[in-house]
Enzyme design. Structure first.
Site, PDB file in Angstrom:
ATOM      1  N   CYS A  76      54.232   2.530 -33.067  1.00  0.00           N
ATOM      2  CA  CYS A  76      54.276   3.379 -32.157  1.00  0.00           C
ATOM      3  C   CYS A  76      54.015   4.740 -32.274  1.00  0.00           C
ATOM      4  CB  CYS A  76      55.824   3.492 -31.575  1.00  0.00           C
ATOM      5  SG  CYS A  76      56.355   4.738 -30.395  1.00  0.00           S
ATOM      6  N   CYS A  79      56.646   7.809 -32.165  1.00  0.00           N
ATOM      7  CA  CYS A  79      57.685   7.273 -33.102  1.00  0.00           C
ATOM      8  C   CYS A  79      57.368   7.969 -34.630  1.00  0.00           C
ATOM      9  CB  CYS A  79      57.953   5.952 -33.317  1.00  0.00           C
ATOM     10  SG  CYS A  79      58.751   5.187 -31.803  1.00  0.00           S
TER      11      CYS A  79
END
Length: 151
Positions: A76, A79
């Protein structure tokens, strides 16, 4: 509100908030209500803890401090963008907030239990209860503002 040279942490047995003087950090204190042991070594943790399905209850739900759990995945991009300031916040909030990181791909039970549908998702816990959920890549200031009630 904490006094300048004290920390506030909950007794893991009865949930009572106890004031811990700085000079007592690292020792075993006594809860003012139930007289049970209060292990103050957790006040020294200055980094984000890696949280798994197997230790979620002990590290987050029974945390003696309010907890911020970063639910993320290695693939991600957003993230990855949040990781540096999550690491910084863990150091800044040492002794006041427990910061944890949980890889949702490796921990499906907890991810499912809290209905993590998109990442990054931040879960805020206090005294074993989910207090708030923040979804998406948020600026550092938004996270600080959401946590201000627990500082």
């Amino acid at each position: 509100m904490t006094q300048p040279n004290t920390y506030i942490m909950r007794c893991t047995a009865c949930g009572t908030r106890n004031r811990i003087p700085v000079e007592k950090v690292g020792t075993v204190a006594k809860c003012g209500k139930c007289q049970g042991p209060v292990h103050t070594d957790v006040l020294r943790i200055d980094h984000a803890l890696t949280i798994t399905d197997s230790d979620f209850d002990s590290q987050i739900l029974r945390s003696p401090l309010p907890a911020l759990l970063d639910c993320w995945a290695p693939w991600c991009g957003p993230c990855q963008m949040m990781e540096p300031f999550m690491t910084e916040l863990a150091a800044t909030w040492q002794g006041r907030i427990r910061v944890g990181k949980m890889n949702v791909d490796e921990n499906p039970r907890t991810s499912s239990q809290y209905r993590i549908m998109s990442i990054p998702t931040l879960l805020i816990f206090d005294n074993g209860q989910l207090k708030d959920t923040l979804t998406g890549a948020l600026p550092r200031q938004s996270i600080v503002q959401a946590m201000s009630a627990y500082l």
